[in-house]
Scaffold this motif. Structure first.
Motif, mmCIF file in Angstrom:
data_model
loop_
_atom_site.group_PDB
_atom_site.id
_atom_site.type_symbol
_atom_site.label_atom_id
_atom_site.label_comp_id
_atom_site.label_asym_id
_atom_site.label_seq_id
_atom_site.Cartn_x
_atom_site.Cartn_y
_atom_site.Cartn_z
ATOM 1 N N CYS A 1 0.823 -1.211 0.000
ATOM 2 C CA CYS A 1 0.000 0.000 0.000
ATOM 3 C C CYS A 1 0.857 1.261 0.000
ATOM 4 O O CYS A 1 0.579 2.218 -0.722
ATOM 5 C CB CYS A 1 -0.941 0.010 1.207
ATOM 6 N N SER B 1 1.204 3.793 -3.240
ATOM 7 C CA SER B 1 0.329 4.912 -2.921
ATOM 8 C C SER B 1 0.582 6.068 -3.877
ATOM 9 O O SER B 1 1.712 6.511 -4.044
ATOM 10 C CB SER B 1 0.582 5.380 -1.482
ATOM 11 N N PHE C 1 -5.098 1.500 6.881
ATOM 12 C CA PHE C 1 -4.991 1.557 5.438
ATOM 13 C C PHE C 1 -5.988 0.571 4.838
ATOM 14 O O PHE C 1 -6.274 -0.458 5.432
ATOM 15 C CB PHE C 1 -3.569 1.188 4.993
ATOM 16 N N ARG D 1 -9.525 -3.249 6.106
ATOM 17 C CA ARG D 1 -8.728 -2.215 6.768
ATOM 18 C C ARG D 1 -7.625 -2.913 7.544
ATOM 19 O O ARG D 1 -7.877 -3.905 8.217
ATOM 20 C CB ARG D 1 -9.585 -1.401 7.747
#
Length: 183
Positions: free
Chosen positions: A91, A95, A106, A112
């Motif tokens: 992530c 990003s 995240f 999550r």
């Protein structure tokens, strides 16, 4: 070496990571080198396992292999925190909003995940190990990448070194200095 290392390598080989090559080295070779850097720096087992598998969910890793499904992996082999670090690494690396440096939640694949500041440091250690290994393989050992490109690559990775543990940060600075000396 962790007792989880060999089962993780078996997972990678079953996923074809030993048959996917980039710059004359298999994906497993790169991942094992990343693990070794983390081991040399005294990182915890979960960080080392996450480093060994840091790009298994990344469809843009540069290697021609399938991505793996972390949810199917036995947590005695790939512990929950290691899975969270792998997801966090992915992530943060991909990003488009930049690189968050704070702990928090995240989104990934409809879920999550929560990362602590310690998790962010572990992810930074993985990122630094990944970059040092790429520089070592592509620039020092095989002269594949021009020095100017390596400098840009390292300069763009300084944010990771700033977040990393002392040993990882020191190794990054040594690598950066070595490249600068030849530029």
């Amino acid at each position: 070496m962790s007792n989880m290392y060999k089962p993780c390598v078996a997972i990678l080989k079953a996923g074809g990571f030993d048959k996917a090559f980039l710059y004359e080295r298999s994906h497993v070779g790169h991942l094992a080198s990343t693990y070794q850097y983390l081991d040399n720096w005294g990182c915890d087992e979960e960080t080392k396992i996450a480093g060994l598998m840091h790009s298994v969910i990344d469809p843009k890793s540069g290697y021609d292999n399938e991505i793996l499904d972390l949810s199917t992996m036995d947590e005695t082999v790939v512990p929950k925190r290691a899975k969270a670090l792998i997801i966090g690494y992915y992530c943060l690396e991909r990003s488009e909003a930049g690189y968050p440096v704070e702990a928090g939640e995240f989104a990934y694949d409809g879920r999550r995940i929560s990362l602590s500041q310690e998790d962010i440091r572990s992810i930074a250690d993985i990122a630094v190990a990944d970059r040092i290994d790429q520089v070592d393989w592509c620039w020092e050992k095989h002269d594949i990448a021009p020095t100017a490109d390596v400098m840009v690559f390292l300069e763009s990775s300084k944010h990771w070194a700033a977040l990393a543990s002392g040993p990882a940060n020191s190794a990054f600075e040594t690598t950066l200095s070595s490249v600068r000396e030849t530029a």
